[in-house]
Design an enzyme around this catalytic site. Structure first.
Site, mmCIF file in Angstrom:
data_model
loop_
_atom_site.group_PDB
_atom_site.id
_atom_site.type_symbol
_atom_site.label_atom_id
_atom_site.label_comp_id
_atom_site.label_asym_id
_atom_site.label_seq_id
_atom_site.Cartn_x
_atom_site.Cartn_y
_atom_site.Cartn_z
ATOM 1 N N ASN A 11 0.796 -1.324 0.000
ATOM 2 C CA ASN A 11 0.101 0.138 0.010
ATOM 3 C C ASN A 11 0.896 1.322 0.140
ATOM 4 O OD1 ASN A 11 -1.717 2.049 0.299
ATOM 5 N ND2 ASN A 11 -2.421 1.580 2.699
ATOM 6 N N LYS A 13 -0.146 4.200 -0.165
ATOM 7 C CA LYS A 13 -0.611 5.443 0.345
ATOM 8 C C LYS A 13 -0.468 6.443 -0.651
ATOM 9 C CE LYS A 13 -0.219 3.348 4.571
ATOM 10 N NZ LYS A 13 -0.391 3.601 6.199
ATOM 11 N N HIS A 91 -9.571 0.843 4.577
ATOM 12 C CA HIS A 91 -8.312 1.057 5.452
ATOM 13 C C HIS A 91 -8.532 1.947 6.575
ATOM 14 C CE1 HIS A 91 -4.164 2.475 6.424
ATOM 15 N NE2 HIS A 91 -3.737 1.397 5.915
ATOM 16 N N GLU A 93 -7.016 4.418 7.568
ATOM 17 C CA GLU A 93 -6.769 6.018 7.393
ATOM 18 C C GLU A 93 -8.387 6.261 6.596
ATOM 19 O OE1 GLU A 93 -3.109 5.628 5.415
ATOM 20 O OE2 GLU A 93 -2.207 4.848 7.185
ATOM 21 N N GLU A 161 -5.156 -5.111 10.353
ATOM 22 C CA GLU A 161 -4.096 -4.226 10.745
ATOM 23 C C GLU A 161 -4.551 -3.424 12.059
ATOM 24 O OE1 GLU A 161 -2.149 -2.570 6.691
ATOM 25 O OE2 GLU A 161 -3.905 -1.389 7.049
ATOM 26 N N GLY A 167 2.423 2.332 11.060
ATOM 27 C CA GLY A 167 3.685 3.472 11.035
ATOM 28 C C GLY A 167 4.409 3.689 12.119
ATOM 29 N N SER A 203 3.423 -2.003 10.353
ATOM 30 C CA SER A 203 5.004 -2.131 10.402
ATOM 31 C C SER A 203 5.804 -3.541 10.096
ATOM 32 C CB SER A 203 5.370 -1.684 12.142
ATOM 33 O OG SER A 203 4.802 -0.325 12.418
HETATM 34 P P1 13P Z 1 2.977 0.522 7.454
HETATM 35 O O1 13P Z 1 3.615 -0.819 7.083
HETATM 36 O O2 13P Z 1 3.950 1.646 7.112
HETATM 37 O O3 13P Z 1 2.923 0.532 9.453
HETATM 38 O O4 13P Z 1 1.440 0.807 7.086
HETATM 39 C C1 13P Z 1 0.668 -0.364 7.095
HETATM 40 C C2 13P Z 1 -0.659 -0.031 6.291
HETATM 41 O O5 13P Z 1 -1.321 0.752 6.658
HETATM 42 C C3 13P Z 1 -0.773 -0.906 5.009
HETATM 43 O O6 13P Z 1 -1.819 -0.717 4.736
#
Ligand code: 13P
Length: 239
Positions: A11, A13, A91, A93, A161, A167, A203
């Site tokens: 992803n 983003k 997601h 977010e 997740e 992150g 992560s």
């Molecule tokens: P990170 O791997 O940067 O923690 O992000 C995970 C994520 O949100 C994947 O969709």
């Protein structure tokens, strides 16, 4: 016990560029895992043209609607025209920053399925919910409100997740991942006969990927930050 075949999804983003796509054009992992890269919408064409053909292309979101007066939205059928095969839905977010509810997530997943895309539906708890020992309850609630309503014959993927792991460099311990994945698998088996892949995200990186993917019922990884570096992502795809 380690399953051999995993799904490794990236992803990106709101990151990436034509340059980054070009860097991935000679991407050649040794293992035959299923690899999906989800770049921003604007890079979908370049991804399709420049990435090796074994890499599947995913989008990061789609509209719940087919077409019409929805300024700024992109429908699942438009994505299908771009040779997209997968789409991330719900997601965290999107849930927190764009107020997506489980009902919206269900409708988006249905729209994706109608356009023959495989939705990757994301679920996960906040740190507060984890601290209150509500992780499994939250997952049940999210599954009941979205995933469980999908027609049992359809194909989809679930990504667990934990929001506090995204992150942050923090990841749940092995037992926690084992417990949540078993719980999700058991819950899904009430509605779906086939094995639904359950990815872990939050992560995940080149150092921890082998350990995480060797945990029972982990069907692969959904990788954010570490998927933007082709050396790290290569190591992850080889795990
Ligand atoms: P990170 O791997 O940067 O923690 O992000 C995970 C994520 O949100 C994947 O969709």
């Amino acid at each position: 016990m380690k399953n051999n075949h995993k799904i490794i999804a990236a992803n990106w983003k709101m990151n990436g560029s034509e340059e980054l796509i070009k860097e991935f054009s000679k991407f050649a992992p040794e293992k035959h895992n299923d690899i999906i890269i989800c770049p921003p919408f604007t890079l979908l064409d370049s991804a399709k043209t420049l990435l090796p053909s074994f890499i599947k292309i995913g989008a990061q979101n789609c509209s719940e609607k087919n077409n019409g007066p929805f300024t700024g939205e992109i429908s699942a059928s438009m994505l299908q025209e771009k040779s997209v095969t997968h789409v991330l839905i719900g997601h965290s977010e999107r849930r927190t920053l764009f107020n997506e509810t489980d009902d919206v997530i269900y409708k988006k997943a249905e729209a994706a399925i109608c356009s023959k895309l495989t939705p990757i539906i994301c679920i996960g708890e906040t740190l507060l919910e984890k601290k209150a020992n509500k992780t499994l309850q939250v997952l049940d609630y999210q599954i009941d409100g979205s995933v469980a309503k999908i027609n049992p014959h359809e194909k989809f993927i679930v990504a667990y997740e934990p929001i506090w792991a995204i992150g942050t460099g923090l990841i749940p311990n092995e037992n926690e991942i084992k417990e949540t994945h078993l719980h999700i698998k058991t819950k899904l088996s009430q509605n779906f006969n086939t094995d639904i892949p359950i990815l872990y995200g939050g992560s995940a990186n080149a150092e921890n990927c082998s350990q995480i993917t060797s945990i029972k019922n982990v069907g692969g990884l959904l990788v954010g930050g570490a998927s933007l570096n082709q050396h790290d992502f290569l190591a992850i795809c080889n795990c």
